[in-house]
Design a protein around this motif. Sequence first.
Motif, PDB file in Angstrom:
ATOM      1  N   ASP A 158       0.832  -1.207   0.000  1.00 53.36           N
ATOM      2  CA  ASP A 158       0.000   0.000   0.000  1.00 53.36           C
ATOM      3  C   ASP A 158       0.859   1.245   0.000  1.00 53.36           C
ATOM      4  O   ASP A 158       0.588   2.221  -0.712  1.00 53.36           O
ATOM      5  N   PHE A 185       0.939   3.811  -3.254  1.00 51.89           N
ATOM      6  CA  PHE A 185       0.011   4.916  -3.007  1.00 51.89           C
ATOM      7  C   PHE A 185       0.162   6.044  -4.010  1.00 51.89           C
ATOM      8  O   PHE A 185      -0.787   6.512  -4.590  1.00 51.89           O
ATOM      9  N   ALA A 209      -8.625   6.537  -1.533  1.00 50.89           N
ATOM     10  CA  ALA A 209      -7.517   7.008  -0.699  1.00 50.89           C
ATOM     11  C   ALA A 209      -8.045   7.652   0.582  1.00 50.89           C
ATOM     12  O   ALA A 209      -7.530   7.388   1.671  1.00 50.89           O
ATOM     13  N   ARG A 238     -10.867   7.114   2.100  1.00 50.79           N
ATOM     14  CA  ARG A 238     -11.398   6.047   2.966  1.00 50.79           C
ATOM     15  C   ARG A 238     -10.241   5.368   3.693  1.00 50.79           C
ATOM     16  O   ARG A 238     -10.330   5.069   4.872  1.00 50.79           O
ATOM     17  N   ARG A 239      -9.134   5.125   3.005  1.00 49.97           N
ATOM     18  CA  ARG A 239      -7.955   4.513   3.627  1.00 49.97           C
ATOM     19  C   ARG A 239      -7.428   5.408   4.740  1.00 49.97           C
ATOM     20  O   ARG A 239      -7.081   4.950   5.818  1.00 49.97           O
ATOM     21  N   CYS A 240      -7.366   6.708   4.499  1.00 52.15           N
ATOM     22  CA  CYS A 240      -6.889   7.672   5.496  1.00 52.15           C
ATOM     23  C   CYS A 240      -7.732   7.591   6.764  1.00 52.15           C
ATOM     24  O   CYS A 240      -7.205   7.412   7.864  1.00 52.15           O
ATOM     25  N   THR A 278      -9.860   5.255   7.704  1.00 51.13           N
ATOM     26  CA  THR A 278      -9.785   3.921   8.292  1.00 51.13           C
ATOM     27  C   THR A 278      -8.508   3.752   9.102  1.00 51.13           C
ATOM     28  O   THR A 278      -8.536   3.220  10.218  1.00 51.13           O
ATOM     29  N   ASN A 279      -7.377   4.198   8.569  1.00 50.21           N
ATOM     30  CA  ASN A 279      -6.111   4.101   9.307  1.00 50.21           C
ATOM     31  C   ASN A 279      -6.185   4.847  10.630  1.00 50.21           C
ATOM     32  O   ASN A 279      -5.739   4.337  11.665  1.00 50.21           O
ATOM     33  N   GLY A 329       0.746   3.397   8.915  1.00 52.47           N
ATOM     34  CA  GLY A 329      -0.627   3.917   8.902  1.00 52.47           C
ATOM     35  C   GLY A 329      -0.714   5.425   8.984  1.00 52.47           C
ATOM     36  O   GLY A 329      -1.439   6.060   8.217  1.00 52.47           O
TER      37      GLY A 329
END
Length: 158
Positions: A3, A7, A53, A55-57, A59-60, A123
């Motif tokens: 990831d 990125f 991206a 959503r990943r931010c 979520t992390n 993360g």
Amino acid sequence: VIDFATFEVTEEKSERIDFWSLVESVADGFEEVSFDNDDARSRGLICIARPVALRRCVTNLVQNAVTYGKKAHLNLRQSDRTIALAIRDEGPGIPQAELDAVFGSFVRLEQSRNRQTGGLGLGLTIARNIARSAGGEVSLSNHPDGGLLTELRLPLAI
């Protein structure tokens, strides 16, 4: 690691995102998450970002709060032309001298090699990079009542 490495090369396009809906859908995946505010003023907060991206931010950041602080209390608000997501956990916080250092790649405060008690130390780096690519920022501070306070700020779409 994959990831982190991939990125920056993603071809995902930025688009208008209902940030409340995104945060709510991430929070639905964690029973240890609650909202401090759930009013109409927090809804309809639109930002421009890459949806996967962003959503990943989020979520992390939520995953970190739950993993290291047991519970996560979310607060979403608008301030001037900025959307602010505050995530307060119930953990021990981070030593003041380490608050900026934890954004470095592969930096972990939890020193065991156990994947259940700590990740790879990417993360927060990924989350900050995503926020910055959308014109925003992620910051950390120790909450006066205990726990860590993580703030994600993004520009409000015009």
